[in-house]
Write a protein that holds these residues in place. Structure first.
Motif, PDB file in Angstrom:
ATOM      1  N   SER A  97       4.618   5.385   3.068  1.00 18.28           N
ATOM      2  CA  SER A  97       3.947   6.653   3.352  1.00 18.28           C
ATOM      3  C   SER A  97       4.862   7.788   2.918  1.00 18.28           C
ATOM      4  CB  SER A  97       3.662   6.739   4.859  1.00 18.28           C
ATOM      5  OG  SER A  97       3.257   8.043   5.207  1.00 18.28           O
ATOM      6  N   THR A  98       4.333   8.700   2.104  1.00 22.51           N
ATOM      7  CA  THR A  98       5.179   9.789   1.605  1.00 22.51           C
ATOM      8  C   THR A  98       4.398  11.095   1.484  1.00 22.51           C
ATOM      9  OG1 THR A  98       6.653  10.481  -0.194  1.00 22.51           O
ATOM     10  CG2 THR A  98       4.721   9.206  -0.821  1.00 22.51           C
ATOM     11  N   ASN A  99       5.128  12.197   1.629  1.00 22.79           N
ATOM     12  CA  ASN A  99       4.531  13.524   1.433  1.00 22.79           C
ATOM     13  C   ASN A  99       4.669  13.982  -0.017  1.00 22.79           C
ATOM     14  OD1 ASN A  99       4.130  13.551   4.206  1.00 22.79           O
ATOM     15  ND2 ASN A  99       6.041  14.626   4.610  1.00 22.79           N
ATOM     16  N   PHE A 100       5.413  13.213  -0.822  1.00 23.45           N
ATOM     17  CA  PHE A 100       5.635  13.576  -2.221  1.00 23.45           C
ATOM     18  C   PHE A 100       4.565  12.934  -3.109  1.00 23.45           C
ATOM     19  CE2 PHE A 100       9.815  13.695  -0.194  1.00 23.45           C
ATOM     20  CZ  PHE A 100      10.274  14.936  -0.590  1.00 23.45           C
TER      21      PHE A 100
ATOM     22  N   LYS B 149      -0.911  10.124   8.189  1.00 21.96           N
ATOM     23  CA  LYS B 149      -0.535   8.896   7.472  1.00 21.96           C
ATOM     24  C   LYS B 149       0.108   7.890   8.424  1.00 21.96           C
ATOM     25  CE  LYS B 149       1.736  11.122   4.172  1.00 21.96           C
ATOM     26  NZ  LYS B 149       1.293  12.515   4.409  1.00 21.96           N
ATOM     27  N   SER B 150       0.955   8.369   9.335  1.00 18.63           N
ATOM     28  CA  SER B 150       1.620   7.471  10.289  1.00 18.63           C
ATOM     29  C   SER B 150       0.601   6.846  11.237  1.00 18.63           C
ATOM     30  CB  SER B 150       2.674   8.231  11.099  1.00 18.63           C
ATOM     31  OG  SER B 150       3.617   8.832  10.236  1.00 18.63           O
TER      32      SER B 150
ATOM     33  N   PHE C 250      -1.780  -0.981  -4.227  1.00 20.10           N
ATOM     34  CA  PHE C 250      -2.815   0.003  -3.887  1.00 20.10           C
ATOM     35  C   PHE C 250      -2.180   1.357  -3.620  1.00 20.10           C
ATOM     36  CE2 PHE C 250      -4.670  -4.058  -2.743  1.00 20.10           C
ATOM     37  CZ  PHE C 250      -5.978  -3.959  -3.186  1.00 20.10           C
ATOM     38  N   LYS C 251      -2.769   2.424  -4.178  1.00 17.14           N
ATOM     39  CA  LYS C 251      -2.314   3.791  -3.886  1.00 17.14           C
ATOM     40  C   LYS C 251      -3.483   4.544  -3.261  1.00 17.14           C
ATOM     41  CE  LYS C 251       0.102   2.558  -7.786  1.00 17.14           C
ATOM     42  NZ  LYS C 251      -0.275   1.420  -8.667  1.00 17.14           N
ATOM     43  N   VAL C 252      -3.255   5.091  -2.087  1.00 16.94           N
ATOM     44  CA  VAL C 252      -4.330   5.761  -1.354  1.00 16.94           C
ATOM     45  C   VAL C 252      -3.894   7.179  -1.030  1.00 16.94           C
ATOM     46  CG1 VAL C 252      -5.798   5.696   0.696  1.00 16.94           C
ATOM     47  CG2 VAL C 252      -5.029   3.545  -0.341  1.00 16.94           C
ATOM     48  N   LYS C 253      -4.655   8.157  -1.510  1.00 23.62           N
ATOM     49  CA  LYS C 253      -4.325   9.549  -1.216  1.00 23.62           C
ATOM     50  C   LYS C 253      -4.950   9.949   0.107  1.00 23.62           C
ATOM     51  CE  LYS C 253      -4.074  14.206  -3.043  1.00 23.62           C
ATOM     52  NZ  LYS C 253      -4.540  15.199  -4.010  1.00 23.62           N
ATOM     53  N   ILE C 254      -4.117  10.512   0.994  1.00 15.26           N
ATOM     54  CA  ILE C 254      -4.604  11.002   2.293  1.00 15.26           C
ATOM     55  C   ILE C 254      -4.573  12.524   2.238  1.00 15.26           C
ATOM     56  CG2 ILE C 254      -4.344  10.899   4.801  1.00 15.26           C
ATOM     57  CD1 ILE C 254      -4.634   8.122   3.617  1.00 15.26           C
ATOM     58  N   ASP C 255      -5.738  13.113   2.015  1.00 10.61           N
ATOM     59  CA  ASP C 255      -5.822  14.572   1.924  1.00 10.61           C
ATOM     60  C   ASP C 255      -6.020  15.187   3.296  1.00 10.61           C
ATOM     61  OD1 ASP C 255      -5.382  15.848  -0.481  1.00 10.61           O
ATOM     62  OD2 ASP C 255      -7.248  15.112  -1.347  1.00 10.61           O
ATOM     63  N   GLY C 256      -5.856  16.516   3.335  1.00 14.54           N
ATOM     64  CA  GLY C 256      -6.141  17.243   4.570  1.00 14.54           C
ATOM     65  C   GLY C 256      -7.633  17.256   4.844  1.00 14.54           C
ATOM     66  N   PRO C 257      -8.036  17.627   6.065  1.00 15.83           N
ATOM     67  CA  PRO C 257      -9.460  17.625   6.417  1.00 15.83           C
ATOM     68  C   PRO C 257     -10.210  18.767   5.744  1.00 15.83           C
ATOM     69  CG  PRO C 257      -8.154  18.550   8.206  1.00 15.83           C
ATOM     70  CD  PRO C 257      -7.178  18.082   7.166  1.00 15.83           C
ATOM     71  N   THR C 258     -11.522  18.598   5.618  1.00 13.50           N
ATOM     72  CA  THR C 258     -12.390  19.701   5.198  1.00 13.50           C
ATOM     73  C   THR C 258     -12.495  20.669   6.382  1.00 13.50           C
ATOM     74  OG1 THR C 258     -14.353  18.597   6.038  1.00 13.50           O
ATOM     75  CG2 THR C 258     -13.746  18.149   3.738  1.00 13.50           C
ATOM     76  N   GLN C 259     -13.107  21.836   6.147  1.00 13.74           N
ATOM     77  CA  GLN C 259     -13.266  22.796   7.243  1.00 13.74           C
ATOM     78  C   GLN C 259     -14.103  22.186   8.375  1.00 13.74           C
ATOM     79  OE1 GLN C 259     -15.879  26.577   7.513  1.00 13.74           O
ATOM     80  NE2 GLN C 259     -13.914  27.330   6.711  1.00 13.74           N
TER      81      GLN C 259
ATOM     82  N   VAL D 117       0.860  -1.190   0.000  1.00 13.86           N
ATOM     83  CA  VAL D 117       0.000   0.000   0.000  1.00 13.86           C
ATOM     84  C   VAL D 117       0.891   1.233   0.000  1.00 13.86           C
ATOM     85  CG1 VAL D 117      -1.823   1.248   1.221  1.00 13.86           C
ATOM     86  CG2 VAL D 117      -1.698  -1.243   1.423  1.00 13.86           C
ATOM     87  N   LEU D 118       0.578   2.201  -0.860  1.00 11.60           N
ATOM     88  CA  LEU D 118       1.271   3.486  -0.849  1.00 11.60           C
ATOM     89  C   LEU D 118       0.277   4.557  -0.412  1.00 11.60           C
ATOM     90  CD1 LEU D 118       3.613   5.457  -1.546  1.00 11.60           C
ATOM     91  CD2 LEU D 118       2.719   5.525  -3.879  1.00 11.60           C
ATOM     92  N   MET D 119       0.569   5.223   0.702  1.00 12.36           N
ATOM     93  CA  MET D 119      -0.260   6.348   1.158  1.00 12.36           C
ATOM     94  C   MET D 119       0.516   7.624   0.889  1.00 12.36           C
ATOM     95  SD  MET D 119      -2.050   5.027   4.666  1.00 12.36           S
ATOM     96  CE  MET D 119      -0.535   4.926   5.593  1.00 12.36           C
ATOM     97  N   TYR D 120      -0.121   8.571   0.211  1.00 12.50           N
ATOM     98  CA  TYR D 120       0.565   9.811  -0.115  1.00 12.50           C
ATOM     99  C   TYR D 120      -0.364  10.993   0.113  1.00 12.50           C
ATOM    100  CZ  TYR D 120      -2.027   9.750  -4.554  1.00 12.50           C
ATOM    101  OH  TYR D 120      -3.016   9.748  -5.501  1.00 12.50           O
ATOM    102  N   GLY D 121       0.225  12.149   0.239  1.00 15.26           N
ATOM    103  CA  GLY D 121      -0.571  13.353   0.465  1.00 15.26           C
ATOM    104  C   GLY D 121       0.222  14.351   1.279  1.00 15.26           C
ATOM    105  N   PRO D 122      -0.348  15.528   1.509  1.00 20.18           N
ATOM    106  CA  PRO D 122       0.378  16.580   2.222  1.00 20.18           C
ATOM    107  C   PRO D 122       0.780  16.137   3.625  1.00 20.18           C
ATOM    108  CG  PRO D 122      -1.876  17.287   1.666  1.00 20.18           C
ATOM    109  CD  PRO D 122      -1.712  15.916   1.147  1.00 20.18           C
ATOM    110  N   PRO D 123       1.874  16.710   4.160  1.00 18.80           N
ATOM    111  CA  PRO D 123       2.352  16.305   5.488  1.00 18.80           C
ATOM    112  C   PRO D 123       1.381  16.692   6.595  1.00 18.80           C
ATOM    113  CG  PRO D 123       3.579  18.225   4.711  1.00 18.80           C
ATOM    114  CD  PRO D 123       2.727  17.770   3.564  1.00 18.80           C
ATOM    115  N   GLY D 124       1.484  15.931   7.705  1.00 16.87           N
ATOM    116  CA  GLY D 124       0.724  16.291   8.901  1.00 16.87           C
ATOM    117  C   GLY D 124      -0.730  15.912   8.875  1.00 16.87           C
TER     118      GLY D 124
END
Length: 440
Positions: free
Chosen positions: A328-331, A174-175, A347-356, A164-171
């Motif tokens: 897990s990567t921020n890139f 993902k961890s 599998f590639k899973v994008k972890i985006d930041g939260p909505t407002q 599994v590859l999880m990617y998306g902006p830091p913080g």
């Protein structure tokens, strides 16, 4: 109502009935027993059996063989405290043989498991046979506020036991999600103390990676060793499925056998230690090795289900690779991998930041946990004044950072924890560093 789902216990490695069942040569077993008695100073058969991880009858058989060879002798004293057990010790010849064996390899202690036997056990407890349900995954991540649809993507990925590859902006957790994946499995496997291959011993059990499951003595007072030996091969330890988590410190050499030239012993690679569990590569792209080189090292194991390791002699051999690898990567993946590598990550899973809306939920939860009362004017100030300056890009780590800053401000000012718009401004200054021109 959600039903609790648990995994069935894995098939145990069959118990040892005869010395031949160990798959080890008589010479290796005798040498390891001599080295163990010499190094650990154990005398009673039960103590020696526990030290070499063999059933008591087989240990006694080995001791009797060594007595016939003149390498061990009875001490002539009975140990009244332990069912009148006879004590044994090394003869001068036994000590000389132990020292000679130690000069070839410092390994002593539990008898190793032949690599071929271990391969059979790995199949019996394969991570790919895990039955993972939505309920189990949601329970292991119940403390996280997750993006909509994330469980839908993660479930099949984890349940397949594939990469599994999880990617998306830091913080954005993902961890934490990777750790939740490990917790969702919740079952146990059998881990050998050590492996043997081509006359060499490779230590596998690592207390940092492997967590033994406590097995209590029953009411009859039967020895746990005697009880266990009737149920499974005592050279194994029942442990929870292992997790290896690495970050920026990961190097390619950690994925190979570690040979200690002084003690002439091998330690298993991180990949081998993670067998039957999860290998989490956090912050991919922050290592000294290029991400493409790290992925290339995993391609054969991930595709073929085995890894190739090498002894000091240069001889290469296959070991099982039964591991769920979570990268897990921020890139963005396209920036650090070629298409061939991306094809091989299942599998590639994008972890985006939260909505407002999710951000406000997280903020309220964090503020409550940290004892900082919410203030409507401060929240409006944050949402209407601060976030527009960064295009309303919210991150899961922001609430923790801001609340910790506000607490520090209040402690410095000598006032009870409270939220004010001006405190939000002061905390925000530390969240982002302004780019300023330096005039020389």
């Amino acid at each position: 109502m959600n039903m609790q789902v648990t995994q069935p216990e894995p098939m145990a490695p069959p118990p040892l009935r005869r010395l031949a069942d160990t798959g080890l040569t008589p010479v290796m077993m005798r040498d390891i027993l001599l080295k163990t008695v010499f190094r650990k100073n154990v005398e009673k058969t039960s103590e020696i059996a526990r030290a070499v991880a063999l059933p008591i009858p087989l240990t006694q058989e080995l001791i009797d063989n060594l007595r016939e060879m003149g390498l061990m002798q009875a001490t002539g004293t009975l140990h009244a405290t332990s069912s009148s057990e006879m004590g044994f010790q090394l003869t001068d010849g036994g000590k000389a043989r132990a020292l000679d064996a130690l000069s070839q390899s410092e390994y002593y202690g539990p008898m190793p498991v032949p690599l071929e036997d271990y391969k059979a056990q790995v199949k019996r407890q394969s991570i790919r046979d895990i039955k993972l349900t939505r309920d189990m995954l949601e329970r292991s991540m119940g403390h996280l506020i997750l993006p909509k649809g994330l469980i839908d993507q993660l479930g099949p990925a984890v349940g397949s036991g594939r990469s599994v590859l999880m990617y998306g902006p830091p913080g954005n957790g993902k961890s934490s999600i990777a750790e939740g994946i490990r917790k969702a499995m919740g079952d146990n496997i059998f881990v050998p103390h050590a492996l043997s291959y081509a006359g060499q011993v490779i230590t596998l059990f690592d207390p940092i990676v492997h967590s033994p499951v406590k097995q209590d003595e029953d009411a009859t007072g039967t020895s746990p060793l005697r009880k266990a030996s009737a149920r499974f091969d005592t050279r194994y330890i029942l442990c929870t499925r292992p997790t290896v988590m690495t970050g920026g410190e990961l190097t390619l050499s950690m994925l190979d056998l570690n040979y200690n030239a002084v003690s002439r012993t091998y330690q298993a690679s991180l990949q081998l230690k993670s067998t039957g569990g999860v290998f989490i590569v956090d912050d991919l792209g922050r290592q000294e090795e290029p991400p493409q080189a790290l992925i290339n090292r995993w391609i054969v194991p991930m595709e073929m289900g085995y890894d190739i390791l090498a002894l000091q002699s240069g001889e290469k051999f296959e070991v099982p690779f039964d591991t769920l690898v979570v990268f897990s990567t921020n890139f963005h993946p396209n920036d650090i991998f070629d298409q061939a590598a991306l094809r091989r990550i299942f599998f590639k899973v994008k972890i985006d930041g939260p909505t407002q809306e999710q951000f406000l939920k997280i903020f309220a939860m964090v503020a409550k946990k940290k004892g900082v009362p919410l203030d409507e004017a401060s929240l409006i100030h944050l949402l209407k004044t601060k976030y527009p300056t960064i295009d309303h890009i919210y991150a899961n780590y922001h609430p923790v950072f801001l609340c910790d800053q506000i607490k520090a401000i209040c402690e410095f000012e000598g006032i009870p924890y409270q939220m004010r718009p001006e405190f939000i401004d002061r905390a925000w200054e530390n969240l982002f560093v302004k780019q300023e021109k330096i005039i020389h």
